[in-house]
Motif scaffolding. Sequence first.
Motif, short mmCIF file in Angstrom:
data_model
loop_
_atom_site.label_atom_id
_atom_site.label_comp_id
_atom_site.label_asym_id
_atom_site.label_seq_id
_atom_site.Cartn_x
_atom_site.Cartn_y
_atom_site.Cartn_z
N TYR A 205 52.85 35.80 38.40
CA TYR A 205 52.14 37.08 39.56
C TYR A 205 52.45 36.72 40.41
O TYR A 205 52.36 35.91 41.22
CB TYR A 205 50.36 35.90 38.91
N ASN A 206 52.10 37.97 41.21
CA ASN A 206 52.16 38.06 42.72
C ASN A 206 51.14 38.51 43.65
O ASN A 206 51.10 40.07 43.19
CB ASN A 206 53.76 38.89 43.05
N GLY A 207 50.18 38.40 43.46
CA GLY A 207 48.79 38.76 44.58
C GLY A 207 48.39 37.87 44.65
O GLY A 207 48.20 36.78 45.27
N VAL A 208 46.84 38.29 45.43
CA VAL A 208 45.37 38.11 45.93
C VAL A 208 44.99 36.16 45.70
O VAL A 208 45.61 36.50 43.72
CB VAL A 208 44.54 38.69 46.11
N ALA A 209 45.73 35.07 45.67
CA ALA A 209 45.26 33.91 44.98
C ALA A 209 43.70 33.50 44.54
O ALA A 209 42.86 33.28 45.04
CB ALA A 209 45.62 32.54 45.89
N ASP A 210 43.07 34.86 42.96
CA ASP A 210 41.65 34.37 42.96
C ASP A 210 41.91 34.94 41.27
O ASP A 210 42.65 35.87 41.45
CB ASP A 210 40.64 35.80 44.36
N ALA B 197 40.70 38.42 40.53
CA ALA B 197 42.06 39.42 41.06
C ALA B 197 43.01 39.62 40.22
O ALA B 197 43.53 40.28 39.43
CB ALA B 197 42.21 39.35 42.59
N ALA B 198 43.02 38.02 40.14
CA ALA B 198 44.33 37.83 39.10
C ALA B 198 44.08 38.27 37.46
O ALA B 198 45.59 38.90 37.16
CB ALA B 198 45.25 36.15 38.64
N VAL C 152 45.11 41.54 36.80
CA VAL C 152 46.94 42.03 36.80
C VAL C 152 47.44 41.49 35.50
O VAL C 152 47.52 41.09 35.52
CB VAL C 152 47.08 41.87 37.99
N ASP D 280 48.19 36.21 34.47
CA ASP D 280 49.26 35.55 34.28
C ASP D 280 49.55 34.39 32.88
O ASP D 280 50.96 33.80 32.25
CB ASP D 280 50.68 35.23 35.60
N TYR E 243 42.73 29.91 39.99
CA TYR E 243 43.45 30.18 41.58
C TYR E 243 42.00 29.93 41.92
O TYR E 243 41.67 30.67 42.77
CB TYR E 243 43.96 32.00 41.27
N ARG F 185 35.85 27.98 44.82
CA ARG F 185 35.91 28.43 45.90
C ARG F 185 34.17 28.58 46.02
O ARG F 185 32.94 28.52 47.14
CB ARG F 185 36.43 29.50 46.98
N ASN G 213 46.73 22.99 37.81
CA ASN G 213 46.31 24.28 38.01
C ASN G 213 45.08 24.59 37.45
O ASN G 213 45.36 25.71 36.15
CB ASN G 213 46.84 25.66 37.80
#
Lengths: 451, 345, 277, 191
Positions: C116-121, C124-125, C128, C132, C142, C147, C160
């Motif tokens: 996965y390449n993108g925002v660490a949220d 959002a993940a 996509v 992943d 993520y 948070r 993780n």
Amino acid sequence: MKREPAKFKVNGGIHPAYNKQLTAEKAIIEMPVPSLLRVSMLQHLGAPAKVEVAKGDTVSRGQLIGEHGGFISVRVHAPTSGTVKAIAEAPTATGGSAIAVDIEPDGEDRWVEDITPHPDWESLEGKKLISLVSDAGIAGMGGAGFPTHVKLSPPPGKVIDTLIINGAECEPYLTADHRLMVERAEDIWNGIRIIRKILGCATVRVAIEDNKPDAIAAMEAVMAEDTGDSAVVILKTEYPQGAEKQQIFAALGKEVPSGGLPMDVGALVENVGTTLAIFEAVVKGLPLTERVTTVTGFPVKAPGNILARLGTSYADLLAFCEGLQGKAAKVVSGGPMMGFAQHSLDATTTKTTSGLLFLRPDQVRTFSSMPCISCGRCVQACPMYLMPAELSQMIEAEDIEAAEELNVLDCIECGCCAFECPAHRPLVQHMKQAKAGIMAKRREEKAKQKS
Amino acid sequence: MVEEQKAETPEPVLNVVSTSPHAHSGASVQRIMLDVVIALMPALAAAVWFFGWDALRLTLSCVIACVAIEALCRKAMGRDLGIGDLSAVVTGILLAFNLPPALPTWMAVVGCVFAVAIAKQLFGGIGYNPFNPALIGRVALLISFPVAMTKWSEWTIPSPIGIDALSTATPLGLAKTNVMSAGTLPYHFDGGTMLQLLMGDQNGCIGEVSALALFIGGAYMLWRKVISWHTPGCYLGTVAAFSCILWIVNPEKNLPPHFHLLAGGLMLGAIFMATDMVTSPVTRKGMMVFGVGCGVLTMVIRRWGGYPEGVSFAILLMNSITPLINRATAPRVFGHQRKNKEKAS
Amino acid sequence: MILYTTLAIGGIGLICGSALALAARFLAVHEDPRVEELTAILPGVNCGGCGYAGCGDYAKAVVLDGIEITLCAPGGAETLANMAAFMGVEAESGEKQVAIVLCGGDSDQAPRQFQYNGVADCTAAHAVGGGDKKCRYGCLGYSSCARACPVGAIEITEKNLAVVHPELCISCGKCVRTCPRHLIKMVPESRHAHVMCSSKDKGPIVKKACKVGCIGCRICTKQVEDDAITMDGFLAIVNYDKPIESATVAPKCPGKCIVDTDPPPAPVEEEKVEAEV
Amino acid sequence: MEYILIILGAVLVNNFVLTRFLGICPFLGVSKKLPTALGMCGAVVFVMTSASAVTWVVQNLVLEKLGIGYLQTIAFILVIASFVQLVDIAMKKFSPKLHAALGIFLPLITTNCAVLGVSVLNIQLEYGFLKAVIFGFAASLGFSLALIIFTGLREKIDRANPPKAFQGVAIALVTAGLLSLAFMGFASLVK
């Protein structure tokens, strides 16, 4: 001469490497039916279709296997004759999952019997024509997949006076629409005439980017004898000229209001592929069971424009194009600017699969966590005149309200900002995040109001 | 906030999956900074030509100090080194260009500490700093070491009487003191003077003297699309217009526009400092407002202020209202009516 | 002299005072005094767990709109009792609820299916490519929940996986609403047996995606009485209102996805929390 | 011309916040959102202008006459406190939202040294009544200018990524320092 240059153009936009030469000269070839077709019930935008067959059933090509699942939904038909092997949830190319019907072809590829062509369509009423479109299960084939019959029936009070046929194909690499216009201009023109009759609108504009002179010539030739107000609008080659709102502005100089639809300015945009499907559905009576997909990218051995049955797996498509030479690090369903990255080749084609793109490892640019350096390139590139730099920083700080105030909902996710960003920030993802967040908040508020 | 590719992925054949777009222009922050460094080279050459060893000494020490301080700060904060983006190099060169040739090296290093540690890394590094780091460095030095920062070498000035004289002041400084004490301008203006100023045979900070060299650098950046004409164009235009008006009103006490344009740090400021991406507006309209504001403030400080030169302060002041400019010049979003139209209808 | 002083200051004071009195009279605003008093009773952490923007807003809603008084989780039983006394209603106290992430598939147990390449949220993940992680139900790690947590009670382990530290949890429920995969549940603090899996997939699919997934074998349902564990398709679900002998159930699970959290996971190390926040 | 110089001097050269370092508390406290900051500016402009008028009267017509100038501070604070209370009451009535947003910082204008500062400076500089009022008004404009500029910066800084020790007010103070560095450029613009 039935052509006119575009008088308007939105600011912004980008000029990516198009790489259309890979497939632009390659005639459409029909791919033989593969050994298994997995037909998703979610081939479009809206509610998934309801499965109408059971495991073990024998189906014929064109037989209804999925009925409308709601007002905004599209019928699904068997792409070939064979046996239903399974009905199960399967991943879609867009990252979600939906019920899919697995059909094992029997090799006969026999059509259902009750196919009624309407060569005499000109004598039919608009309503009848719309029902033919609806029965054939046509969804917008440009990418979004909005049910065409819904689009063609504007609510009372809305007048559509201009039909724009989108032949811009501004996405890099893709040439499916381009080839259709070159090879099947006559049929597309008849499709246009059908839509014109349905809507009762006089003005027709076929919008084509100036990097496709052969398509422009072909469309112009078939339109030559038309006595009505029709013309080919030649757009400057620039991404995203094919985006609906930008195209309407380019062709007509009208701005679709924020949150509105093209019909609010009296326009309707249809993709050339959709137009052709309408022709097939009405004149030949054939439901939509196949589409042209551009299989392309430098690692593909024999890239081409492939006419494949719906439900063909990406792996089969690639195999038909003789596989890969060298490595591919990213697989994209659709074009490079708005397509969906795939983690496997298991997904299958749908009515919206315009392309299947393979990128070499050195072509893959990963997004990074660099902070914004406020260069403003995204602001200059945004065709919606947003400020992606500001927006993405707000979203990163989880200040969704501020982003909403700066109109993040108007973002069309075209990707121009992220294309230009020197810090390689995942701008489009930020926008998607904010939009999803705002929509969720609105839903919550609505639920609160109800209770 | 982005998950980089994991090195220890269990299977080696995993595809990269991300949101669209999957194509990129190829631009990078590093490349932009490299272009700025390249664009600064003609001015560096001119500096070495006019000031010799001192120019090289200051530039090198500032660059090394800035990069080292950046690395130290990043390390102390427990973050990635991040010096690969070359922004510290740019800051170093620009700061050095804003220093008088005789400045001791240690003072230059103090300026670098201000520029990189306080004005930049305290805010989180590149992209987050509200003020131009190099200018903060310069202004901090100017206020801390006013004598050393205004000690210039000798140069030949074109005098009004026709006999060239030696002076140890900058052209603008000389003009200011003369107007204040004698009420007249100390110069004799002819084509030769202008050529002298254009080429850079004048007193001043090491990087600001040669307008021509700076201009070449600016042209390169324009060609590489690192900057747009909006900020420098409006800046220089405003200074020209403002000084032209003053000059027409009273040519006895005011310098002519071409003198204002070519003397002092205006060219360096307009081409390299005001166009600093991080601290200037993102919209085209905003850039123009920024340029005009810089021009007006520069002229106000030069004409009426206590300092002979106002470029640094003007740009810093405009830096401070950049967020407000961005907000005020947000483009009208496609499909939205202009606000006043909405009210009218 | 003193007279002057007193007179002068007194006079100024008098003039100002009368001006203020007049102003207060003509510009008076009516406010329900109970709102302020109730706000004082609330804990004042402004976590928003009740669904209102801060304690003041909630107090207003309780006093003026008659919203129920049970929404303040961080306040616990004490606040509830005080509020009940203040508003003059009966309080029904329940046991403290704590959040738990019902997934045990860390990076050792549950592999990823792509980079996965993108925002660490997580949200959002999740959007996509469907996330992943091979398991489409499992924790993405993520740290969206961490948070969202106002008190830093959620830790993302090195492998993780999100883990709630129940002793820090204030039961605000923010993480429950944040998790895009709906893995977080509020459970009574005293309960220690949990099915640490949320995958509704069939056994073989689960097995491929995770080493500690629930494969739907139903063994656990037979170990307990009175439907304390029931099946939702291929997933065992603990019914937290019925008692379970945690020590007996956990060892019987062949998928090792029923865990006994007694004793609870080690408290958060200070440094770790700082790094995540 | 003299009045214009007073205004320029108080707004730019000797800006109350950035060069005299008065009124830092609300400067940091209410600079997070522009609308709130604008509300604060309005309140301060009102309080400072009217307070300079009234305190001038109090000083010159009451305290001086009675020879009790040493009561200046107490008397002034009394007057200022009343004005602040007045604004507080009025704001609660007409803009409860802004009232809530300003919160504690509204009554704190009372102890805003900028207000007392301008009143005392008026006396020190021996300004006449009109000059005193103009000076008070200009000083409050200067405060507003600094506050508005700073609010814009603050929105950027709040999204910045400073080391943990510097987050929040610390980095805001650093920024204020840098801003006052920039304001040094106006030095001796007006003598």
